[in-house]
Design an enzyme around this catalytic site. Structure first.
Site, PDB file in Angstrom:
ATOM      1  CE  LYS A  77      -3.674  -0.341   0.150  1.00  0.00           C
ATOM      2  NZ  LYS A  77      -4.557  -0.353  -1.242  1.00  0.00           N
ATOM      3  CG  HIS A  95      -3.867   3.215  -4.967  1.00  0.00           C
ATOM      4  ND1 HIS A  95      -4.553   2.211  -5.788  1.00  0.00           N
ATOM      5  CD2 HIS A  95      -3.330   2.474  -3.852  1.00  0.00           C
ATOM      6  CE1 HIS A  95      -4.395   1.002  -5.243  1.00  0.00           C
ATOM      7  NE2 HIS A  95      -3.890   1.065  -3.985  1.00  0.00           N
ATOM      8  NE  ARG A 130      -2.556  -5.278 -12.219  1.00  0.00           N
ATOM      9  CZ  ARG A 130      -2.948  -5.140 -11.176  1.00  0.00           C
ATOM     10  NH1 ARG A 130      -4.385  -4.711 -11.306  1.00  0.00           N
ATOM     11  NH2 ARG A 130      -2.895  -4.899 -10.043  1.00  0.00           N
ATOM     12  CG  ASP A 226     -16.865 -10.895 -18.570  1.00  0.00           C
ATOM     13  OD1 ASP A 226     -16.406 -11.195 -17.385  1.00  0.00           O
ATOM     14  OD2 ASP A 226     -16.287 -10.345 -19.555  1.00  0.00           O
ATOM     15  CB  THR A 230     -21.832  -4.910 -19.056  1.00  0.00           C
ATOM     16  OG1 THR A 230     -20.558  -5.445 -19.711  1.00  0.00           O
ATOM     17  CG2 THR A 230     -22.101  -5.775 -17.811  1.00  0.00           C
ATOM     18  CB  VAL A 278     -14.273  -5.973  -5.969  1.00  0.00           C
ATOM     19  CG1 VAL A 278     -12.495  -6.444  -5.748  1.00  0.00           C
ATOM     20  CG2 VAL A 278     -15.422  -6.750  -5.175  1.00  0.00           C
ATOM     21  CG  ASP A 281     -10.619   4.853  -8.198  1.00  0.00           C
ATOM     22  OD1 ASP A 281     -10.531   5.687  -7.589  1.00  0.00           O
ATOM     23  OD2 ASP A 281      -9.652   4.667  -9.073  1.00  0.00           O
TER      24      ASP A 281
END
Length: 374
Positions: A77, A95, A130, A226, A230, A278, A281
């Protein structure tokens, strides 16, 4: 030539128990020729002795500040608020690359100190994916807290869910939530909660679905949405018609139609009681769940959502370090994913993943407002 030194710092965020390195990964790096310094920590899921047992050097908590500038500081963090310039290379979640609140002040600390931020979220392979993420266990824990909140509403209506207990293993968490659900279902005419998961095919969504199944929610009660579902754009009435909504869609750089709005949730017949975001933001203008503006915590896991209409009380789960709920499993899985990249740190000036991360850092430094520019 002296070995490259990695300095694992202790985390300062309240109830953050994860570790960027596990003892097994520390051992692998030692065997690869690295020096591993580990700050002592009473909060970390791994005991100090577990690192000492594999040959890591234990150092005082917070000693990274005085470490030689060539040492690489490893954490998870972001660091506590400060104007202190940062002189080291740091591996962490910063972040601050999506211009979140306070991003410029935080990023400028690295620029002014001539350090560098290797933001874990932007460590990517040649394919652009990632190299390491906590996504699976973020979804897993996000679904767990959502089910806790739903069960509490049914069993103790009108009262606030208390602090989330500390669990040593994922199995303990599953058993606890399963027990809470059994009690709540008896207050719900024997009906299981209907859970809708957006982003269900990704790592995060898979974790959310897996936890629901492990806690006893039947597959027939889980809507796995998924991109195909959407594509038409929100808001989606199917969310308001569910009991629990778990959002696992990664927040990208462009705005998309919101999945829910205050208006869509105020329509007659709403069943939705719990939203667990989850992706979490709340300060981003691109947030597709724009019904909250602050984070919840493990000590205060839910925030009220004030909506009109005839539906039940509604709460939001917006904890930004959810994987800490299953800290051991999450840390082991994450550090294994990160290990191949860590093993190339001794040639980071020529190795792709670190060069790409440094380029992203430098590009964002250029975006700093004039008052924060180095």
């Amino acid at each position: 030539m002296a070995p490259t030194t990695l300095h694992l710092r202790s985390e300062t965020k309240n109830l953050e128990r994860r570790s960027a390195l596990s003892p097994d990964v520390a051992k692998a790096l030692l065997q690869a020729g690295y020096q591993i310094n580990v700050e002592r920590s009473s909060a970390r899921i791994f005991k100090d002795d577990e690192f000492a047992a594999v040959g890591a050097t234990l150092v005082p908590e917070g000693s990274w500040r005085e470490a030689p500038s060539e040492h690489i500081i490893v954490g998870l963090k972001e660091l506590p608020e400060s104007d202190e310039p940062l002189h080291h290379a740091h591996i962490q979640f910063g972040h601050c690359y999506k211009q979140q609140e306070g991003w410029a002040q935080y990023l400028s600390r690295f620029a002014r100190g001539r350090g560098v931020l290797y933001d874990i979220e932007f460590l990517t392979g040649e394919d652009g994916r990632r190299v390491a993420a906590f996504g699976y266990y973020a979804g897993y824990a996000g679904a767990a807290v959502a089910l806790m909140a739903w069960a509490h509403q049914l069993s103790s209506p009108g009262t606030e869910l208390g602090p989330v207990p500390i669990y040593e293993t994922a199995t303990e968490l599953e058993q606890s939530v399963k027990k809470s659900l059994a009690s709540a279902i008896s207050h719900n005419n024997g009906q299981q909660p209907r859970v809708i998961v957006l982003g269900a095919l990704g790592r995060c969504g898979t974790g959310a679905v897996d936890f629901c199944l492990a806690a006893g929610v039947p597959e027939s009660s889980i809507l796995k949405w998924d991109m195909a579902e959407t594509a038409r754009g929100g808001p989606f009435p199917e969310i308001a018609a569910s009991d629990i909504f778990v959002n696992c869609v990664y927040l990208g750089p462009t705005r998309i139609p919101p999945f829910v709005t205050y208006e869509s949730l105020s329509q007659p017949g709403r069943k939705l009681r719990v939203v667990s975001d989850v992706s979490c933001d709340p300060n981003s203008e691109n947030n597709p769940v724009p019904i909250y503006t602050e984070y919840s915590t493990f000590t205060k896991p839910t925030l009220p959502v004030e909506v009109k209409g005839d539906g039940p009380e509604m709460v939001m789960v917006s904890i930004d370090h959810l994987p800490s709920l299953v800290a051991r499993e999450a840390s082991i899985a994450f550090s294994k994913l990160l290990l191949p990249s860590l093993e190339t740190l001794n040639r980071r000036s020529e190795e792709g993943v670190w060069l790409r991360a440094q380029k992203v850092y430098e590009e964002n430094v250029k975006k700093l407002p004039r008052e924060y520019a180095p």
